[in-house]
Write an enzyme that holds these catalytic residues in place. Structure first.
Site, PDB file in Angstrom:
ATOM      1  N   ALA A   1       2.818  -4.185  -1.842  1.00 15.25           N
ATOM      2  CA  ALA A   1       2.293  -3.734  -1.484  1.00 15.25           C
ATOM      3  C   ALA A   1       2.352  -3.451   0.271  1.00 15.25           C
ATOM      4  CB  ALA A   1       0.948  -5.032  -0.408  1.00 15.25           C
TER       5      ALA A   1
ATOM      6  N   GLU B   1       2.097  -9.311  -3.598  1.00 14.25           N
ATOM      7  CA  GLU B   1       3.148  -8.821  -2.688  1.00 14.25           C
ATOM      8  C   GLU B   1       3.516  -9.673  -2.155  1.00 14.25           C
ATOM      9  OE1 GLU B   1       4.245  -6.066  -0.687  1.00 14.25           O
ATOM     10  OE2 GLU B   1       5.965  -7.696   0.477  1.00 14.25           O
TER      11      GLU B   1
ATOM     12  N   HIS C   1     -15.194  17.220  23.449  1.00 15.84           N
ATOM     13  CA  HIS C   1     -15.553  16.265  23.011  1.00 15.84           C
ATOM     14  C   HIS C   1     -16.916  17.620  21.709  1.00 15.84           C
ATOM     15  CE1 HIS C   1     -18.981  13.393  22.404  1.00 15.84           C
ATOM     16  NE2 HIS C   1     -19.764  14.111  22.631  1.00 15.84           N
TER      17      HIS C   1
HETATM   18  P1  NAD Z   1       8.169  -0.267   0.826  1.00 21.35           P
HETATM   19  O1  NAD Z   1       9.752  -0.847   0.818  1.00 21.35           O
HETATM   20  O2  NAD Z   1       7.481  -0.016   1.557  1.00 21.35           O
HETATM   21  O3  NAD Z   1       7.326  -1.503  -0.296  1.00 21.35           O
HETATM   22  C1  NAD Z   1       7.291  -2.449  -1.437  1.00 21.35           C
HETATM   23  C2  NAD Z   1       6.788  -4.181  -1.180  1.00 21.35           C
HETATM   24  O4  NAD Z   1       7.034  -4.794  -2.376  1.00 21.35           O
HETATM   25  C3  NAD Z   1       7.522  -4.481   0.339  1.00 21.35           C
HETATM   26  O5  NAD Z   1       5.978  -4.919   0.870  1.00 21.35           O
HETATM   27  C4  NAD Z   1       8.125  -5.701  -0.917  1.00 21.35           C
HETATM   28  O6  NAD Z   1       8.122  -6.757   0.199  1.00 21.35           O
HETATM   29  C5  NAD Z   1       6.851  -5.749  -2.035  1.00 21.35           C
HETATM   30  N1  NAD Z   1       8.377  -5.957  -3.079  1.00 21.35           N
HETATM   31  C6  NAD Z   1       9.201  -5.710  -2.936  1.00 21.35           C
HETATM   32  N2  NAD Z   1       9.954  -6.853  -4.836  1.00 21.35           N
HETATM   33  C7  NAD Z   1       8.795  -7.888  -4.862  1.00 21.35           C
HETATM   34  C8  NAD Z   1       8.536  -8.198  -5.751  1.00 21.35           C
HETATM   35  N3  NAD Z   1       8.933  -8.911  -6.851  1.00 21.35           N
HETATM   36  N4  NAD Z   1       7.042  -8.757  -6.367  1.00 21.35           N
HETATM   37  C9  NAD Z   1       6.162  -8.494  -5.183  1.00 21.35           C
HETATM   38  N5  NAD Z   1       6.323  -7.989  -4.094  1.00 21.35           N
HETATM   39  C10 NAD Z   1       7.796  -7.167  -3.707  1.00 21.35           C
HETATM   40  O7  NAD Z   1       8.282   0.721  -1.157  1.00 21.35           O
HETATM   41  P2  NAD Z   1       7.303   1.579  -1.594  1.00 21.35           P
HETATM   42  O8  NAD Z   1       6.361   1.082  -1.704  1.00 21.35           O
HETATM   43  O9  NAD Z   1       8.191   1.801  -3.455  1.00 21.35           O
HETATM   44  O10 NAD Z   1       8.269   2.869  -1.364  1.00 21.35           O
HETATM   45  C11 NAD Z   1       9.518   2.972  -1.324  1.00 21.35           C
HETATM   46  C12 NAD Z   1       9.578   4.226  -0.068  1.00 21.35           C
HETATM   47  O11 NAD Z   1       9.413   5.467  -0.252  1.00 21.35           O
HETATM   48  C13 NAD Z   1       8.933   4.321   1.657  1.00 21.35           C
HETATM   49  O12 NAD Z   1      10.214   3.818   2.353  1.00 21.35           O
HETATM   50  C14 NAD Z   1       8.277   4.704   2.004  1.00 21.35           C
HETATM   51  O13 NAD Z   1       8.288   4.732   3.169  1.00 21.35           O
HETATM   52  C15 NAD Z   1       8.347   5.827   1.113  1.00 21.35           C
HETATM   53  N6  NAD Z   1       7.039   6.242   1.380  1.00 21.35           N
HETATM   54  C16 NAD Z   1       6.642   6.856   1.748  1.00 21.35           C
HETATM   55  C17 NAD Z   1       4.802   7.633   1.744  1.00 21.35           C
HETATM   56  C18 NAD Z   1       4.093   7.994   3.381  1.00 21.35           C
HETATM   57  O14 NAD Z   1       5.290   8.195   3.791  1.00 21.35           O
HETATM   58  N7  NAD Z   1       2.730   7.501   3.592  1.00 21.35           N
HETATM   59  C19 NAD Z   1       4.578   7.448   0.612  1.00 21.35           C
HETATM   60  C20 NAD Z   1       5.300   6.677  -0.184  1.00 21.35           C
HETATM   61  C21 NAD Z   1       6.337   6.337  -0.150  1.00 21.35           C
END
Ligand code: NAD
Length: 480
Positions: A191, A213, A453
């Site tokens: 998540a 998550e 506004h």
């Molecule tokens: P993330 O690190 O944001 O989230 C990964 C999630 O997976 C974490 O909450 C973690 O606890 C969970 N997780 C890990 N292993 C797990 C398991 N075995 N079972 C269940 N849950 C598990 O990573 P992401 O969403 O893959 O994104 C990757 C990177 O790309 C991040 O650094 C993110 O900031 C970046 N990104 C940013 C944006 C944005 O700025 N809007 C959009 C997409 C990606």
């Protein structure tokens, strides 16, 4: 391009938002610049822009926009007095629109490279000693060299051994952006930002989405009050987020994906049509340099750099997802500008404390600076002020009143320490907070400014007023 060894002032490896921005800034500063990139699109055509433009930020935003419109047409248009008998969804047209946007933007970078006289070389770069770069491409091998090399090779989705990728069934974020129909059920592992954004896209289009998550808190890096507010909205939307769950295994079984996971001590089974694995990304450091170059990695496997993105090897810099810090396009781009300017002899530093974060869900979530939980942990005393969008005339007129703006200010100096937003256009509103905080504004400074506004920005103004309990459109918390 001739095959003999060419010499540049700067070679940038990678043309994602970190690398292409670095290359353009280098060229603007009069540096003879080459940018090497090996990305090819689905038609086997070289495509600049890296993950962000090809399979990340841009295509996901295109689908978020389309899916939001679809959902609005079903749930909101009637409230505006707009009725129609049937709404049809054409996922292939939606995907074609997304692909067109990607093509236009990646083509735009090609044009910018040409206009800036950057030597754009397609192929896989490998750094050898003496800052020589061997490039292997469709037309064979060539070697170029430079005074400076900027590594901007980005990151790749993490693959779990318990859920190995299976084409079109167990997929990473790129796969989840390319479904050609709406799956009935989708499981998402993680998540985080990607899980929430892609989960939202397909939920809006009609899929039942279940997000597993591992952690027991939701968006732990966000301010927890804001995260809880967002979580409440996702629950209302029936985005099924199950915290504290651990994936045991996932495999394809009878055209579906069988997911076995533990919720606490209970083992549970889930059958879904697609499984999206979004558990983070890892830096692309494999086969980028010869071992004799002796670049050091940090303890987490990123290229080790100082605050100026200098590696341990003189003349070699690294920027973006391949180095420490948040994996965010805008952070990488800014590092690209900083390194280019330092190579050109200018001064440039990045204030890493003020890099904004955004989650593009509905409501959007955005923040910059410190969270309440961080300030509590470091014993800093603070005041907060919050303003709900439900009390904003503009938000009401838009029919989008979810969420709030929350401002945290130092109790002694009133300097703004953090701004946290969940609600409409949070991704845009957060820029006001970045500007204010970069200029060391106090909440009073914002409170004394005039905001148009009706606008969503008034919520930022009112939250600043609320820090000293002076917000106009909400009832004061306590007597002053
Ligand atoms: P993330 O690190 O944001 O989230 C990964 C999630 O997976 C974490 O909450 C973690 O606890 C969970 N997780 C890990 N292993 C797990 C398991 N075995 N079972 C269940 N849950 C598990 O990573 P992401 O969403 O893959 O994104 C990757 C990177 O790309 C991040 O650094 C993110 O900031 C970046 N990104 C940013 C944006 C944005 O700025 N809007 C959009 C997409 C990606």
């Amino acid at each position: 391009m001739s095959k003999k060894n060419q010499y540049f002032d700067v070679i940038v490896i990678g043309a994602g938002p970190a690398g292409y921005v670095a290359a353009i800034r280098c060229a603007q500063l009069g540096l003879n610049t080459a940018c090497v990139d090996d990305w090819k699109d689905d038609n086997n055509k070289p495509s600049l822009g890296g993950t962000c433009l090809n399979v990340g930020c841009i295509p996901s935003k295109a689908l978020l926009e389309s899916s939001e419109k679809f959902e609005q047409s079903q749930q909101e248009f009637a409230l505006h007095g707009i009725e129609f008998s049937e709404v049809k969804l054409d996922v292939l047209s939606m995907q074609a629109r997304k692909n067109k946007i990607v093509d236009e933007l990646t083509g735009g970078i090609e044009q910018l490279f040409k206009a800036n006289k950057i030597s754009s070389i397609h192929g896989r770069a490998f750094i050898k000693p003496e800052r020589q770069v061997v490039i292997t491409g469709d037309n064979g091998e060539q070697t170029i060299s430079a005074d400076n090399i900027i590594i901007a090779t980005g990151s790749s989705p993490v693959e779990l051994s318990s859920a190995p990728f299976v084409e079109n069934k167990i997929v990473d974020s790129s796969g989840a952006l390319a479904f050609d129909g709406v799956p009935e059920t989708i499981g998402v592992i993680g998540a985080g930002v990607i899980g929430l954004e892609l989960g939202s896209v397909w939920r809006r289009l009609g899929s039942k989405v279940i997000v597993l998550e591992a952690q027991d808190s939701f968006l732990p890096l966000a301010d927890q009050q804001i995260a809880k507010d967002a979580q409440r909205h996702f629950k209302k939307q029936k985005l099924d987020i199950r915290l504290n769950t651990r994936l045991t295994s996932a495999k394809v079984k009878d055209e579906q994906v069988e997911v076995i996971y533990k919720h606490g001590d209970d083992e549970q089974q889930l059958m879904v049509d697609k499984l999206v694995v979004a558990v983070g990304r890892c830096p692309n450091v494999e086969k980028v340099w010869h071992e004799s170059v002796e670049l050091l990695l940090d303890e987490r496997g990123f290229i080790n750099v100082d605050e100026r993105c200098e590696t341990n090897v003189p003349g070699i810099y690294a920027i973006g997802d391949v180095v420490r810090g948040p994996m965010l396009a805008h952070k990488g781009s800014e590092e690209g500008v900083m390194v280019a300017e330092r190579i050109a002899g200018q001064q440039h530093e990045i204030n890493y404390e003020l890099v904004p974060s955004v989650v593009y869900t509905d409501p959007e979530i955005a923040w910059v600076g410190k969270t309440e939980q961080e300030l509590k942990a470091s014993g800093i005393s603070y005041n907060t002020g919050a303003f709900p969008f439900a009390a904003s005339g503009r938000a009401k007129a838009m029919g989008n009143t979810s969420g709030q703006v929350k401002i945290i200010a130092d109790a002694e100096t009133d300097r703004i320490l953090g701004v946290h937003i969940v609600g409409p256009h949070a991704s845009e509103l957060i820029a006001q907070a970045v500007i204010a905080m970069e200029l060391s504004a106090s909440s009073e400074d914002l409170a004394l400014m005039v905001f148009a506004h009706p606008s969503l920005s008034e919520a930022v103004h009112e939250a600043a007023l609320a820090v000293s309990n002076q917000a106009i459109h909400v009832v004061a918390r306590k007597k002053r």
